[in-house]
Design an enzyme around this catalytic site. Structure first.
Site, mmCIF file in Angstrom:
data_model
loop_
_atom_site.group_PDB
_atom_site.id
_atom_site.type_symbol
_atom_site.label_atom_id
_atom_site.label_comp_id
_atom_site.label_asym_id
_atom_site.label_seq_id
_atom_site.Cartn_x
_atom_site.Cartn_y
_atom_site.Cartn_z
ATOM 1 N N ASP A 217 -7.902 -5.425 -0.041
ATOM 2 C CA ASP A 217 -8.348 -6.313 -1.125
ATOM 3 C C ASP A 217 -7.954 -7.772 -0.925
ATOM 4 O O ASP A 217 -8.292 -8.624 -1.743
ATOM 5 C CB ASP A 217 -7.765 -5.813 -2.456
ATOM 6 C CG ASP A 217 -8.327 -4.451 -2.813
ATOM 7 O OD1 ASP A 217 -7.545 -3.515 -3.050
ATOM 8 O OD2 ASP A 217 -9.566 -4.307 -2.802
ATOM 9 N N HIS B 79 0.850 -1.189 0.000
ATOM 10 C CA HIS B 79 0.000 0.000 0.000
ATOM 11 C C HIS B 79 0.883 1.236 0.000
ATOM 12 O O HIS B 79 1.946 1.253 0.619
ATOM 13 C CB HIS B 79 -0.902 0.026 1.247
ATOM 14 C CG HIS B 79 -2.092 0.913 1.100
ATOM 15 N ND1 HIS B 79 -2.028 2.257 1.314
ATOM 16 C CD2 HIS B 79 -3.354 0.639 0.727
ATOM 17 C CE1 HIS B 79 -3.227 2.791 1.102
ATOM 18 N NE2 HIS B 79 -4.047 1.840 0.735
HETATM 19 C C1 SDX Z 1 -6.225 -0.020 -2.916
HETATM 20 O O1 SDX Z 1 -4.452 4.536 -2.041
HETATM 21 C C2 SDX Z 1 -5.418 3.886 -1.423
HETATM 22 O O2 SDX Z 1 -5.855 4.276 -0.368
HETATM 23 C C3 SDX Z 1 -5.969 2.686 -2.164
HETATM 24 C C4 SDX Z 1 -6.988 1.836 -1.422
HETATM 25 C C5 SDX Z 1 -8.285 2.594 -1.152
HETATM 26 O O3 SDX Z 1 -9.021 2.208 -0.236
HETATM 27 O O4 SDX Z 1 -8.593 3.513 -1.959
HETATM 28 O O5 SDX Z 1 -6.459 1.406 -0.177
HETATM 29 C C6 SDX Z 1 -7.387 0.601 -2.226
HETATM 30 O O6 SDX Z 1 -5.958 0.323 -4.033
HETATM 31 C C7 SDX Z 1 -5.362 -0.997 -2.161
HETATM 32 C C8 SDX Z 1 -4.135 -1.492 -3.010
HETATM 33 C C9 SDX Z 1 -4.650 -2.595 -3.944
HETATM 34 N N1 SDX Z 1 -3.561 -2.999 -4.882
HETATM 35 C C10 SDX Z 1 -2.927 -4.168 -4.784
HETATM 36 O O7 SDX Z 1 -3.094 -4.979 -3.864
HETATM 37 C C11 SDX Z 1 -1.969 -4.443 -5.939
HETATM 38 C C12 SDX Z 1 -0.635 -4.963 -5.394
HETATM 39 N N2 SDX Z 1 0.039 -3.860 -4.679
HETATM 40 C C13 SDX Z 1 1.003 -3.070 -5.424
HETATM 41 O O8 SDX Z 1 0.699 -2.885 -6.780
HETATM 42 C C14 SDX Z 1 1.437 -1.822 -4.653
HETATM 43 O O9 SDX Z 1 1.680 -2.229 -3.375
HETATM 44 C C15 SDX Z 1 0.553 -0.591 -4.631
HETATM 45 C C16 SDX Z 1 0.135 -0.155 -5.978
HETATM 46 C C17 SDX Z 1 -0.669 -0.858 -3.813
HETATM 47 C C18 SDX Z 1 1.333 0.528 -3.963
HETATM 48 O O10 SDX Z 1 2.376 0.830 -4.811
HETATM 49 P P1 SDX Z 1 3.422 1.999 -4.456
HETATM 50 O O11 SDX Z 1 3.030 2.759 -3.262
HETATM 51 O O12 SDX Z 1 3.699 2.773 -5.706
HETATM 52 O O13 SDX Z 1 4.655 1.207 -3.998
HETATM 53 P P2 SDX Z 1 5.714 0.600 -4.963
HETATM 54 O O14 SDX Z 1 5.030 -0.031 -6.133
HETATM 55 O O15 SDX Z 1 6.754 1.635 -5.220
HETATM 56 O O16 SDX Z 1 6.287 -0.567 -4.056
HETATM 57 C C19 SDX Z 1 7.368 -0.320 -3.183
HETATM 58 C C20 SDX Z 1 8.239 -1.560 -3.343
HETATM 59 C C21 SDX Z 1 8.603 -1.854 -4.803
HETATM 60 O O17 SDX Z 1 9.861 -2.499 -4.784
HETATM 61 P P3 SDX Z 1 11.189 -1.566 -5.092
HETATM 62 O O18 SDX Z 1 10.918 -0.839 -6.406
HETATM 63 O O19 SDX Z 1 11.275 -0.632 -3.907
HETATM 64 O O20 SDX Z 1 12.295 -2.558 -5.183
HETATM 65 O O21 SDX Z 1 7.499 -2.718 -2.887
HETATM 66 C C22 SDX Z 1 7.322 -3.628 -3.976
HETATM 67 C C23 SDX Z 1 7.589 -2.864 -5.260
HETATM 68 O O22 SDX Z 1 8.086 -3.745 -6.253
HETATM 69 N N3 SDX Z 1 5.931 -4.083 -3.910
HETATM 70 C C24 SDX Z 1 5.525 -5.328 -4.062
HETATM 71 C C25 SDX Z 1 4.137 -5.291 -3.891
HETATM 72 N N4 SDX Z 1 3.744 -4.049 -3.656
HETATM 73 C C26 SDX Z 1 4.859 -3.294 -3.671
HETATM 74 N N5 SDX Z 1 6.204 -6.465 -4.331
HETATM 75 C C27 SDX Z 1 5.453 -7.603 -4.423
HETATM 76 N N6 SDX Z 1 4.098 -7.659 -4.265
HETATM 77 C C28 SDX Z 1 3.418 -6.523 -3.995
HETATM 78 N N7 SDX Z 1 2.099 -6.574 -3.840
#
Ligand code: SDX
Length: 426
Positions: A360, A303
């Site tokens: 989720d 998140h």
């Molecule tokens: C919702 O914003 C909100 O409030 C949203 C929400 C709401 O109520 O409105 O809470 C609802 O959208 C919840 C999130 C649902 N999405 C997912 O579950 C999809 C999987 N999660 C990721 O796509 C990600 O965690 C996000 C999109 C939710 C957040 O992405 P960010 O904040 O841009 O973080 P990031 O992608 O930069 O991740 C930081 C690091 C990265 O690694 P590095 O580049 O630092 O090496 O963490 C890793 C990412 O690769 N990472 C994950 C991961 N999520 C982040 N690695 C593996 N699995 C994951 N799920």
């Protein structure tokens, strides 16, 4: 207090504003005028886009407050309709206010009869979110008496219409996909009971609402109602900042929510859990999630704001066990989810990156147990989040400081160059 920003030997002070709780903000509205430079913040990781009094999240502590009330208490003790009142009006209603609000909402649960013909234009296998985008946007073609955004009375009617009609529109999307007739709302039922009957009832026989299901779904709606300036809420605000009517703004929010990185993750998370299938396959998927060369991510994990356990996921995780046990459903996917959570939360990669289950991760297991197909999951998220979107839109419309949102950029394209006629190009 001020913050001093020095660039190339010249510096200026910028006001620092404190909120009632949470991080302070540096007011950089004069930065470009003073320095000829923009801030640069793709994804808005360090940017506050507005002032708001509706929802507060402390991502480090895993805290979520709606108008100051903790989400755990609202989920346990309130109802979705009461939370909708709270988000819109700022305080919990007394009995008279509650009854008036319920009456107002039930007066708008039906949709214009011609709206039903819109569904006929879609394929039966259209994704419900494609239908929701189209039909909600089309509401502005019907309700001309509530599209004048400068009239507070019309804004209020539009809010009530959207909260009231989203269950009807979502239920119709499901009915259309299974080839069953639409059911009209029955306003003698609760908000969530009405939705369940329109979705799973048929004209041929009475529909008996299971109170366990009604309570679980109402709790799910509460947990999805609002969440500060997330991507879809920011979309609604940006659309609203141009003066677009509220129905068009909510349609824009629905489109943004559909993405698998956002609201579409509930559908993707259950599909991922079903693909993993058995706990012994979890290490393979955890390895893939950690592999930079593999685009796979654990859906329902991570998140932007929560660097601790999403409090909504905690409530949903507990509710999943209770609902499945009460319904006498044994779903191996829940065991897989529990084991995946255990493995991930003990893995250094997830610990170091502070990746926890989010809203989720468990919601789809409950929705599936209730009988919804995965394709309806994000439509249910949109149904609930409409209340938060419309509360945020109203707050923006009442904000004297609000102006059209228009970010700038770091331009790295070509500098000026002259046109070359086609005949002279290599
Ligand atoms: C919702 O914003 C909100 O409030 C949203 C929400 C709401 O109520 O409105 O809470 C609802 O959208 C919840 C999130 C649902 N999405 C997912 O579950 C999809 C999987 N999660 C990721 O796509 C990600 O965690 C996000 C999109 C939710 C957040 O992405 P960010 O904040 O841009 O973080 P990031 O992608 O930069 O991740 C930081 C690091 C990265 O690694 P590095 O580049 O630092 O090496 O963490 C890793 C990412 O690769 N990472 C994950 C991961 N999520 C982040 N690695 C593996 N699995 C994951 N799920």
């Amino acid at each position: 207090m001020t913050a001093t920003i020095s660039v190339n030997g010249s510096s200026a002070d910028y006001p620092v504003h404190a909120g009632s709780v949470g991080p302070e903000v540096i007011d950089i509205r004069k930065l470009y005028g003073n320095t000829g430079r923009f801030t640069y913040d793709p994804g808005f990781t360090s940017t506050a886009s507005c002032e708001s009094k509706i929802t507060y999240i402390d991502g480090d502590q895993g805290v979520l407050l709606h108008r100051g009330y903790p989400i755990e208490q609202l989920a346990e003790q309130s109802s979705f309709l009461e939370v909708a009142y709270l988000l819109l009006n700022g305080d919990l209603p007394n009995q008279q206010e509650h009854d008036e609000f319920k009456y107002l909402i039930t007066r708008h649960t039906m949709v214009h009869e011609q709206l039903a013909t819109f569904y006929r234009g879609f394929r039966r296998d259209a994704h419900p979110m494609a239908i929701m985008c189209g039909v909600v946007g089309a509401l502005s073609a019907f309700y001309h008496d509530s599209t004048d955004i400068h009239d507070p009375k019309q804004r209020t009617i539009a809010c009530h219409r959207l909260i009231a009609k989203m269950p009807t529109i979502a239920a119709m999307a499901y009915k259309y996909s299974v080839g069953q007739p639409f059911l009209y709302p029955d306003n003698s039922l609760s908000y969530t009971g009405n939705f369940l009957r329109m979705t799973f009832g048929v004209p041929a026989e009475p529909y008996v609402i299971n109170p366990v299901v009604e309570d679980a779904l109402d709790k799910i709606f509460i947990l999805h109602a609002d969440h500060e300036q997330n991507a879809s809420t920011s979309t609604v605000r940006l659309a609203g900042s141009s003066g677009a009517n509220p129905f068009a703004c909510i349609a824009a929010g629905i489109a943004c929510l559909w993405g698998p990185a956002h609201g579409g993750a509930n559908e993707a998370a259950l599909e991922m859990l079903r693909e993993i299938g058995r706990p012994e396959r979890i290490p393979e998927y955890v390895a893939r999630a950690k592999n930079k060369d593999d685009p796979f991510r654990l859906m329902g994990f991570g998140h932007r704001v929560y660097k601790n356990y999403d409090p909504r996921a905690k409530v949903l995780g507990a509710a999943a066990t209770k609902v499945l046990d009460t319904l006498g459903i044994s779903d191996p996917v829940l065991d897989t989810a529990r084991e995946l959570e255990r493995v991930a939360l003990s893995d250094d990669y997830f610990i170091e990156k502070k990746l926890y289950p989010n809203v989720d991760f468990y919601s789809g297991i409950i929705l599936s147990a209730i009988g919804f197909p995965t394709s309806m999951f994000t439509a249910l998220f949109a149904l609930a989040r409409t209340t938060g979107w419309i509360a945020q839109w109203t707050e923006m419309m009442e904000d004297q400081d609000q102006k059209i949102g228009r970010p700038r950029q770091l331009y790295t394209g070509h500098g000026p160059r002259d046109y070359v006629p086609l005949a002279q190009r290599g």
